[in-house]
Structure formats: structure tokens, C-alpha cells
Design a protein around this motif. Structure first.
Motif, short mmCIF file in Angstrom:
data_model
loop_
_atom_site.label_atom_id
_atom_site.label_comp_id
_atom_site.label_asym_id
_atom_site.label_seq_id
_atom_site.Cartn_x
_atom_site.Cartn_y
_atom_site.Cartn_z
N ARG A 26 0.65 -1.13 -0.21
CA ARG A 26 -0.18 0.10 0.05
C ARG A 26 0.91 1.23 0.01
N LEU A 27 1.92 1.33 0.67
CA LEU A 27 2.87 2.56 1.05
C LEU A 27 3.57 2.61 -0.28
N VAL A 28 3.84 1.67 -1.17
CA VAL A 28 4.53 1.85 -2.37
C VAL A 28 3.51 2.52 -3.45
N LEU A 29 2.27 2.09 -3.43
CA LEU A 29 1.44 2.62 -4.24
C LEU A 29 1.02 3.99 -3.91
N GLU A 30 0.76 4.22 -2.61
CA GLU A 30 0.37 5.44 -2.40
C GLU A 30 1.66 6.52 -2.73
N THR A 31 2.85 6.17 -2.65
CA THR A 31 4.04 6.92 -2.68
C THR A 31 3.95 7.43 -4.24
N LEU A 32 3.75 6.30 -5.20
CA LEU A 32 3.66 6.48 -6.65
C LEU A 32 2.66 7.29 -7.20
N LEU A 33 1.30 7.34 -6.36
CA LEU A 33 0.41 7.96 -6.98
C LEU A 33 -0.25 9.45 -6.19
N LYS A 34 0.33 9.69 -5.14
CA LYS A 34 0.00 10.83 -4.26
C LYS A 34 0.13 12.27 -4.92
N ASP A 35 0.88 12.39 -5.88
CA ASP A 35 1.12 13.56 -6.50
C ASP A 35 0.08 13.61 -7.50
N ILE A 36 -0.65 12.61 -7.92
CA ILE A 36 -1.51 12.61 -9.11
C ILE A 36 -2.83 12.63 -8.65
N ALA A 37 -3.26 11.93 -7.49
CA ALA A 37 -4.93 12.32 -7.10
C ALA A 37 -4.57 12.11 -5.58
#
Length: 311
Positions: A26-37
């Protein structure tokens, strides 16, 4: 007015829900996407369904292998619920066999990515799906939303009310309807002018929509100053309580109305409920709600009236 803001959502306003039992994933995915949405993570299919009861994600990233409800079972429950079936989801899976890929597509996903994820591929696919979702949402607004108030319109009612009836019969849950009418609205228009009348409609609609607490509850403008509230899985007593809260919400707006006996804009409401598999048409329930609205007005306005159908 609503029309001026109908296309204002951007990628950064979208909500992505990540469902994975592994906190590191979850942390990996959140880090990758947090600047998009906007990104929210939950640890199970059960938590994801509960989250979607209160919020409407624009995209779900769903792990396949999880304890309890796995990704495929969670997808089945999403698609079986009319309030969630429109939410697009993509699988995140470590299994890349043809059989598993076929199962993912057959589960109704819009896409899937392999673990370990490629950051560039994931980010671009999420951007693409969110952009597509925003375009579809705008098209739905143009078709199903009233251009003045932002409430749903009669096209929406004609398409979705029969579905709600079938869903209630299938799940043996009641469906309640509330018809509201703005009190002395003709006098308001005559006294303040039609521009102020339009502004009044917009303010009342915005207040009613904000006061509805569940994503499944919908506000429909059915004509002029009349609105219909759809309350799935709600019995008569609960619907009456919701109707009274909505009436109080409009009263507390304190919109001046010099020609009303209350000195402000108020609404009256009629409540009616269809029980599951009841041998009564939804048109008859609508008529009963309208009759109860007439009773509310006859008893002095600024109130709600409910009377059960004994059939």
C-alpha cells in the motif's frame, strides 16, 4: 449556478482507493500516486466495501490475493451493488498466467498491472483511467443533472428508479420516497424576480444535497420548485426522520421571504415507502408521497407528513 462549475474537476480532485493486505505494498502504491490524485489505502475487501458505502472513489486498485474477501470476491460485490457498480477498478496481481489474466478480465476490471509494479506504467495507466472517468462524469452531468440546480433530472429518474425497485425486491429492502415543494414559491418569484427565484432553487438544492448523508441517497428535481429524494434501504420511520432533517436544513438557511408567514424560505414534504415485493406499483408510491405532501401543506406548510400505504 451549477452550470458554471459542471466541468471543474481535475485529476488532483480524483480519489483513488488502494486495497491491499500488505502495508508495504500500500505504501509503495500511495507514494507513486499521491502527486496525481487523492489516495486512501485499506487493508481488506471488507474495508473497501465499507469505505465505498461512505465515499465514491474514482478508481480502485485491488489486490487479488487477500485473506477474507479476495480481489475477485470483492469485485463481485462491487458489481452487484448498484451504488458501487459504476466504480472502475483495476487488479494488482503477482500472478501472470493466462488463466489468472483471463479471470481478472472476466471479473469486470478495466485493467490490471503486475507485481512488482513498474512505476512509469502504473502512473500512466492510472492517469489514463482517471481522465476517462472525468470525461464520463461530465457526460453524465450533461445527461442526468439539472443544469440550474445540480440535482438529478427526470431522465435520471426514468432510468434509475426502476432499477432501485428491482434492487429492493432482490435484497428484500424498502425504498422510500420524499417529495418536497418550496412553500409560497410563486409569491417569492413574483416579489423578488425570477433571477432571485433561480438563486433560491440553487441554494435550496445545494443545502438538500449536502444534508443527504449516504452516497446512495439522491436528490431529483422533478419540476419547478418540486424535488424528490430517493432513499434506498430506508423504512418509513427513517425516511420521515431524514425528511424532517432536510426541512430543518432549509429553514436554517434563513433565506428571506417577506410573503411567507414564516418570513423565510421553507419546504413541505410528503413521505411514502414501498416495501420489498409489495404488490403496489412505484407510481402508486409516488402518488401517495404527493398526497402526503398535500397534507403537509394543508396543515400549515414547513413540515413533513407521512402515512403508510396499507395495501
Amino acid at each position: 449556478m451549477f452550470l458554471n462549475n459542471s466541468g471543474s474537476r481535475k485529476l488532483k480532485d480524483c480519489l483513488v482507493l488502494i486495497v491491499d493486505d500488505q502495508i508495504s505494498s500500500r505504501l509503495v502504491l500511495e507514494t507513486l500516486l499521491k502527486d496525481i490524485a487523492k489516495v486512501v489505502g485499506v487493508a481488506s475487501g471488507e474495508e473497501a466495501l465499507a469505505f465505498c458505502d461512505q465515499h465514491q472513489p474514482d478508481l480502485i486498485l485491488l489486490d487479488v490475493v487477500m485473506p477474507g474477501l479476495d480481489g475477485h470476491k470483492t469485485a463481485q460485490k462491487l458489481l452487484a451493488d448498484p451504488d458501487k457498480s459504476h466504480i472502475p477498478f483495476m487488479f494488482v496481481t503477482a500472478t501472470v498466467t493466462d488463466e489468472e489474466q483471463s479471470r481478472c478480465w472476466n471479473s469486470g476490471c478495466i485493467d490490471f498491472v503486475e507485481k512488482p509494479v513498474n512505476s512509469c506504467t502504473l502512473r500512466n495507466r492510472v492517469k489514463s483511467h482517471l481522465s476517462h472517468k472525468l470525461k464520463n462524469d461530465l457526460l453524465e452531468k450533461l445527461i442526468y443533472l439539472d443544469r440550474l440546480t445540480g440535482a438529478y433530472n427526470r431522465h435520471y429518474l426514468e432510468d434509475f428508479l426502476p432499477r432501485l425497485v428491482k434492487e429492493g425486491d432482490r435484497n428484500t429492502t424498502p425504498l422510500s420516497l420524499v417529495i418536497f415543494d418550496i412553500d409560497y414559491f410563486k409569491q417569492f418569484n413574483d416579489h423578488y424576480g425570477h433571477m432571485s427565484g433561480d438563486d433560491c432553487l440553487w441554494r435550496v438544492s445545494a443545502a438538500l444535497k449536502k444534508a443527504l448523508q449516504r452516497p446512495m441517497d439522491k436528490l431529483v428535481r422533478i419540476g419547478g420548485e418540486e424535488f424528490l429524494v430517493l432513499l434506498p434501504n430506508t423504512e418509513l420511520a427513517g425516511a420521515t426522520e431524514v425528511a424532517q432533517r432536510l426541512s430543518n436544513t432549509v429553514y436554517e438557511l434563513n433565506l428571506a421571504h417577506d410573503l411567507s408567514s414564516f418570513g423565510r424560505v421553507t419546504i413541505s414534504g410528503g413521505v411514502a415507502t414501498r416495501l420489498p415485493k409489495q404488490d403496489v406499483s412505484i407510481d402508486a408510491i409516488l402518488q401517495l408521497a404527493d398526497q402526503n405532501l398535500y397534507q403537509a401543506k394543508s396543515q400549515g406548510r414547513n413540515r413533513v407528513f407521512s402515512l403508510a400505504n396499507d395495501a
